[in-house]
Design a protein around this motif. Structure first.
Motif, short mmCIF file in Angstrom:
data_model
loop_
_atom_site.label_atom_id
_atom_site.label_comp_id
_atom_site.label_asym_id
_atom_site.label_seq_id
_atom_site.Cartn_x
_atom_site.Cartn_y
_atom_site.Cartn_z
N ASP A 126 0.83 -1.20 0.00
CA ASP A 126 0.00 0.00 0.00
C ASP A 126 0.87 1.26 0.00
N SER A 127 1.93 1.26 0.79
CA SER A 127 2.76 2.45 0.84
C SER A 127 3.53 2.64 -0.47
N LEU A 128 3.84 1.58 -1.19
CA LEU A 128 4.50 1.69 -2.49
C LEU A 128 3.56 2.34 -3.51
N VAL A 129 2.30 1.93 -3.48
CA VAL A 129 1.31 2.52 -4.38
C VAL A 129 1.13 4.00 -4.04
N GLU A 130 1.06 4.32 -2.75
CA GLU A 130 0.93 5.72 -2.34
C GLU A 130 2.14 6.54 -2.79
N LEU A 131 3.32 5.96 -2.70
CA LEU A 131 4.53 6.65 -3.14
C LEU A 131 4.51 6.91 -4.65
N ILE A 132 4.08 5.94 -5.42
CA ILE A 132 4.01 6.11 -6.87
C ILE A 132 2.99 7.19 -7.23
N VAL A 133 1.84 7.18 -6.57
CA VAL A 133 0.81 8.19 -6.82
C VAL A 133 1.33 9.58 -6.44
N ALA A 134 2.03 9.68 -5.31
CA ALA A 134 2.58 10.96 -4.87
C ALA A 134 3.63 11.46 -5.87
N LEU A 135 4.49 10.59 -6.36
CA LEU A 135 5.48 10.99 -7.35
C LEU A 135 4.82 11.44 -8.65
N PHE A 136 3.77 10.76 -9.05
CA PHE A 136 3.04 11.15 -10.27
C PHE A 136 2.42 12.54 -10.09
N LEU A 137 1.81 12.80 -8.92
CA LEU A 137 1.22 14.10 -8.67
C LEU A 137 2.28 15.21 -8.63
N LEU A 138 3.44 14.91 -8.06
CA LEU A 138 4.52 15.89 -8.06
C LEU A 138 5.01 16.17 -9.47
N GLU A 139 5.07 15.15 -10.31
CA GLU A 139 5.50 15.35 -11.69
C GLU A 139 4.49 16.21 -12.45
N VAL A 140 3.20 15.97 -12.24
CA VAL A 140 2.17 16.78 -12.89
C VAL A 140 2.25 18.23 -12.41
N ALA A 141 2.41 18.43 -11.12
CA ALA A 141 2.52 19.79 -10.58
C ALA A 141 3.78 20.49 -11.11
N GLY A 142 4.88 19.77 -11.21
CA GLY A 142 6.11 20.34 -11.75
C GLY A 142 5.97 20.73 -13.22
N ALA A 143 5.31 19.88 -14.00
CA ALA A 143 5.10 20.19 -15.42
C ALA A 143 4.21 21.42 -15.57
N ALA A 144 3.18 21.53 -14.74
CA ALA A 144 2.30 22.70 -14.79
C ALA A 144 3.06 23.96 -14.39
N ALA A 145 3.89 23.89 -13.37
CA ALA A 145 4.68 25.06 -12.95
C ALA A 145 5.67 25.48 -14.03
N LEU A 146 6.27 24.51 -14.70
CA LEU A 146 7.20 24.83 -15.79
C LEU A 146 6.47 25.51 -16.95
#
Length: 95
Positions: free
Chosen positions: A9-29
């Motif tokens: 469960d924590s691995l899935v949460e980590l992957i989801v969190a990394l995906f959300l950070l990548e989306v937020a970073g792309a939007a900020a860029l």
């Protein structure tokens, strides 16, 4: 719950969190690049406006315009630039 399934469960949460950070970073860029492009366009437009104003002011303060006895309206064609379209202005000369 066994410790093994909690780890999954924590691995899935980590992957989801990394995906959300990548989306937020792309939007900020995208926002940063867009604002930089808009700022550069505004600076170029301002330079073109200053050059046009100088042309207008030179025509307005020309000796023939200042010494005109009868009021006259002279047409002044301002050329197109990279950021501005051609523009026709009227310079009023005389009293």
């Amino acid at each position: 719950m066994s410790p093994r399934s909690r780890r999954g469960d924590s691995l899935v949460e980590l992957i989801v969190a990394l995906f959300l950070l990548e989306v937020a970073g792309a939007a900020a860029l995208a926002v940063a690049l867009s604002s930089e492009r808009a700022g550069r366009h505004a600076a170029l437009g301002g330079a073109a406006d200053a050059a046009r104003w100088q042309i207008y002011r030179t025509a307005e303060t020309a000796p023939i315009c200042i010494t005109a006895v009868v009021p006259v309206a002279e047409s002044l064609a301002l050329p197109a630039t990279g950021t501005r379209r051609p523009f026709d202005a009227v310079v009023r000369c005389g009293s």
